[in-house]
Design a protein around this motif. Structure first.
Motif, short mmCIF file in Angstrom:
data_model
loop_
_atom_site.label_atom_id
_atom_site.label_comp_id
_atom_site.label_asym_id
_atom_site.label_seq_id
_atom_site.Cartn_x
_atom_site.Cartn_y
_atom_site.Cartn_z
N LEU A 1 0.77 -1.02 -0.15
CA LEU A 1 -0.38 0.29 0.18
C LEU A 1 0.97 1.17 -0.34
O LEU A 1 0.65 2.31 -0.06
N HIS A 2 2.59 1.18 0.11
CA HIS A 2 2.82 2.38 0.24
C HIS A 2 4.47 1.87 -0.55
O HIS A 2 4.79 0.89 -0.25
N ARG A 3 4.25 3.10 -1.25
CA ARG A 3 5.87 2.10 -2.30
C ARG A 3 7.45 3.21 -1.07
O ARG A 3 7.30 4.20 -1.05
N PRO A 4 7.86 2.48 -0.62
CA PRO A 4 9.06 2.53 -0.07
C PRO A 4 10.08 3.86 -1.21
O PRO A 4 10.24 2.87 -2.64
N TYR A 5 11.11 4.33 -0.77
CA TYR A 5 12.01 5.04 -1.23
C TYR A 5 13.12 4.62 -2.24
O TYR A 5 13.69 4.10 -3.01
N ALA A 6 13.56 3.41 -1.02
CA ALA A 6 14.79 2.45 -1.21
C ALA A 6 14.33 0.55 -1.05
O ALA A 6 13.47 0.83 0.62
N GLY A 7 14.92 -0.21 -1.42
CA GLY A 7 14.07 -1.37 -0.75
C GLY A 7 13.55 -2.79 -1.32
O GLY A 7 13.26 -2.10 -3.09
N THR A 8 13.71 -3.32 -1.17
CA THR A 8 12.68 -4.15 -2.29
C THR A 8 12.43 -5.45 -1.41
O THR A 8 12.24 -5.79 0.02
N VAL A 9 10.96 -5.99 -1.88
CA VAL A 9 9.68 -6.58 -0.97
C VAL A 9 9.99 -7.51 -2.02
O VAL A 9 9.53 -7.57 -3.07
N VAL A 10 9.67 -8.71 -1.71
CA VAL A 10 9.53 -10.11 -2.19
C VAL A 10 8.79 -10.67 -1.81
O VAL A 10 8.34 -11.04 -0.79
N LEU A 11 7.47 -11.50 -2.44
CA LEU A 11 6.44 -12.01 -1.64
C LEU A 11 6.26 -13.36 -2.51
O LEU A 11 5.86 -13.29 -4.31
N ASP A 12 5.89 -14.04 -2.18
CA ASP A 12 5.82 -15.47 -2.39
C ASP A 12 6.63 -15.70 -3.47
O ASP A 12 6.69 -16.25 -4.37
N GLY A 13 8.91 -15.30 -3.33
CA GLY A 13 9.48 -15.57 -4.58
C GLY A 13 9.09 -14.41 -5.69
O GLY A 13 10.25 -14.53 -6.25
N GLU A 14 8.15 -14.09 -5.70
CA GLU A 14 8.47 -12.75 -6.60
C GLU A 14 8.34 -11.58 -5.88
O GLU A 14 8.32 -11.05 -5.63
N PRO A 15 9.55 -10.07 -6.54
CA PRO A 15 9.31 -8.89 -6.84
C PRO A 15 8.79 -8.72 -6.21
O PRO A 15 8.19 -8.50 -7.80
N VAL A 16 8.32 -7.56 -6.26
CA VAL A 16 7.03 -6.55 -6.49
C VAL A 16 7.10 -5.34 -6.95
O VAL A 16 8.39 -4.43 -6.86
N ARG A 17 6.85 -4.91 -7.66
CA ARG A 17 6.95 -4.01 -8.82
C ARG A 17 5.88 -2.65 -8.68
O ARG A 17 6.51 -1.57 -9.08
#
Length: 230
Positions: free
Chosen positions: A51-67
């Protein structure tokens, strides 16, 4: 896995409230994130909920990067996460009945045919009677409205559940009831849970492990609690 790596986020790039925080959650695990108000826990929870885009860093959900974030996130990722916020009156459309509120995600994803069965199954599970389902938010208590918000978070059967201070405004009996609903859902579905709060006793009784925010105004890196529970 739900993995957040070196997340920096906030509402002003010059002064982010979350700085290089990393957190991971395994399927079926319950993780408590403990810290005082204002230290960035809720911002991190919103990042984890897409719900909120970070300025930096990565989020991976069930093996898939969130874009993508919010409505730009792929539907498969967006619907994999259910979230319950601290203040139900700020997260509920006052024009909707509780029945319509619970059904919102189904209607938004084109699954209208499932509305009657899913609402009928979830309402008693969260403690809502048919009479309450016909009321609007201003006609029910905070606890009754939060029950509907929890049902809304579960209606798409998410694999990940984020509870951001879900029980902060509730009495002890309602808190116990909603925690029991979440735990019943997790046992049935194998969903992972991120529970955000400032009540150490509640989080350590509820969750498999608890991490504490190292310091509000510092780098914002969570560290293992001194007394994690299993």
């Amino acid at each position: 896995m739900l993995e957040l790596t070196r997340i920096t986020a906030g509402y002003d790039r010059r002064d982010p409230v979350v700085r290089e925080v990393s957190l991971s959650l395994a399927p079926g695990e319950s993780l408590g994130l403990l810290g005082p108000s204002g230290c960035g826990k809720s911002t991190l929870a919103r990042v984890a909920a897409l719900l909120h885009r970070p300025y930096a860093g990565t989020v991976v959900l069930d093996g898939e990067p969130v874009r993508g974030w919010r409505h730009r996130a792929p539907r498969a990722q967006r619907t994999a996460v259910g979230v319950v916020f601290q203040q139900p009156r700020l997260s509920a459309d006052p024009r909707l009945t509780l029945r319509e509120l619970i059904a919102q995600p189904l209607r938004a994803t084109g699954r209208r045919s499932e509305v009657a069965d899913r609402v009928a199954g979830l309402a008693p599970a969260v403690g809502l009677t048919p009479e309450l389902l016909g009321r609007r938010p201003h006609e029910v208590s905070d606890g009754q409205l939060q029950r509907a918000c929890l049902a809304r978070a579960l209606v798409l059967r998410p694999r990940w559940l984020i509870c951001d201070e879900m029980t902060a405004m509730l009495d002890a009996s309602t808190t116990a009831a909603l925690v029991a609903v979440v735990e019943s859902y997790r046992r049935e579905s194998g969903a992972g849970l991120l529970a955000v709060g400032h009540d150490r006793v509640l989080l350590e009784r509820w969750c498999d492990r608890t991490v504490g925010w190292q310091e509000c105004s510092g780098p914002g890196a969570p560290q293992e609690s001194m007394s994690p529970t299993g």
